[in-house]
Design an enzyme around this catalytic site. Sequence first.
Site, mmCIF file in Angstrom:
data_model
loop_
_atom_site.group_PDB
_atom_site.id
_atom_site.type_symbol
_atom_site.label_atom_id
_atom_site.label_comp_id
_atom_site.label_asym_id
_atom_site.label_seq_id
_atom_site.Cartn_x
_atom_site.Cartn_y
_atom_site.Cartn_z
ATOM 1 N N GLU A 38 -39.922 -70.633 -11.078
ATOM 2 C CA GLU A 38 -39.444 -69.852 -9.923
ATOM 3 C C GLU A 38 -37.967 -69.500 -10.074
ATOM 4 O O GLU A 38 -37.536 -68.391 -9.760
ATOM 5 C CB GLU A 38 -39.656 -70.644 -8.634
ATOM 6 C CG GLU A 38 -41.123 -70.849 -8.304
ATOM 7 C CD GLU A 38 -41.307 -71.924 -7.235
ATOM 8 O OE1 GLU A 38 -41.198 -71.578 -6.052
ATOM 9 O OE2 GLU A 38 -41.529 -73.094 -7.576
ATOM 10 N N SER B 106 -42.898 -82.593 -3.969
ATOM 11 C CA SER B 106 -42.473 -82.258 -2.616
ATOM 12 C C SER B 106 -42.179 -83.559 -1.882
ATOM 13 O O SER B 106 -42.862 -84.558 -2.086
ATOM 14 C CB SER B 106 -43.599 -81.509 -1.904
ATOM 15 O OG SER B 106 -43.475 -81.665 -0.504
ATOM 16 N N LYS C 207 -48.248 -82.297 -4.229
ATOM 17 C CA LYS C 207 -47.633 -81.114 -4.825
ATOM 18 C C LYS C 207 -46.967 -81.379 -6.170
ATOM 19 O O LYS C 207 -46.338 -82.400 -6.400
ATOM 20 C CB LYS C 207 -46.564 -80.552 -3.881
ATOM 21 C CG LYS C 207 -47.139 -80.013 -2.613
ATOM 22 C CD LYS C 207 -47.508 -78.564 -2.730
ATOM 23 C CE LYS C 207 -46.273 -77.753 -2.480
ATOM 24 N NZ LYS C 207 -46.545 -76.366 -2.228
#
Length: 463
Positions: A295, A282, A288
Amino acid sequence: MTKDTSNQMWGGRFAAGPDAIMEAINASIGFDQRMAAQDIAGSRAHAAMLAKAGILTDNDAEAIREGLLTVLSEIDAGTFAFSTALEDIHMNVEARLKDIIGEPAGRLHTGRSRNDQVATDFKLWVRDQLDAAESGLLALIRALLSQAEAGADWVMPGFTHLQTAQPVTWGHHMLAYVEMFGRDLTRFKDARARMNESPLGAAALAGTSFPIDRHMTAEALGFDRPAANSLDAVSDRDFALEFLAASSICAMHLSRFAEELVIWSSAQFRFVTLSDRFSTGSSIMPQKKNPDAAELIRAKVGRIFGANTALLMVMKGLPLAYSKDMQEDKEQVFDAADNLMLALAAMEGMVKDMTANRDSLEAAAGSGFSTATDLADWLVRALNMPFRDAHHVTGTLVAMAEERGCDLPDLTLEDMQSVHSAITADVFGVLGVHNSVASRMSYGGTAPTRVREQAARWREIVG
Ligand code: ARG
């Protein structure tokens, strides 16, 4: 307007060329150029057959063959100038052939039509995708199998309703997907066997008066036989729909697994660690590590389903035989194929690289009263209790453990006997997760022995 402004392929009866908007809505060259190799293979097979049947001279056939090879090399080299005025790949190739070899080019279209030509090209293209899906699936199955072999006896929680149900083995969970992707594989294989009939020579819709040999062109293009009905051959796209339907189901399987990877890789679960190669960071939160590939795989299913639905809608109202609506088949299939192959490759990469966190899996396997069914089964076996009664006794013990904030194996024998006096210390033997999975020896069950057998069976099949 002079005739020169009309289309050089079909403009004989036209005094004027098409409006720019007409050209824009009509042209497919922007996308069907992806079928150039198939188009040229079809034309080569057709020309060779025309010569053999005495419809073309050997000299013309040879000029056509050479010319088509030149066209193909220009397309491969990226030097071919595709023209929207020439509508589609079929007319672009033929027009360029005419530039190169002159008059004989005009003889190539004898005994065929763009209708059988496009059906042939598209079938050849889809057939390659069916093969590509098969190899992609095989690679993914092998990656899952390696995970299953390594962790045949690692325990983890099995879920129903995403609530802890019973302990299962990591290998068993991996093999569940092997079964699903294995069925996907057979769906692509079945579709391939069914679609492998050649439309070439069906001509516009009715066949042709020329003495063509459809068996010869079918064989040259790797088809099992010529399609038996010319109307059907030029007007159905069920082969593309079968590819999309099989792709949709496969994408759905990929999506479910992707969803599990998203959950499993979260800080709350920590069942797996995805490799850096298949994660992203991120730009604002330094801690992160995001499962973006999973996804995106989860999202791809939408466009693949969409393509399937779109093509069904295109086809459902069309009278026989060809209608231009059918030109709308290609972009859907191209997009679905590209995304399916990408999703398969990304999933294979993720599975190959991911690490199952054995300790977290084992810790989670024992929590949530996952061996309650084992306890109930023990009461049936050891005390000859009816299962319904055993279920009730176990439920009371679970409630007791829950109230104390402990798991079932943490209850004492006295605790157990306070609920049912006949319970003996033997019961603790079935409350451990390893014993639990080892006891599930029924065929297809989660016991490591069974998992190893199934993994070995799959290894035989996929190598
Ligand atoms: N570009 C057309 C398609 O993709 C080729 C067939 C055109 N046939 C016709 N009769 N206009 O469907």
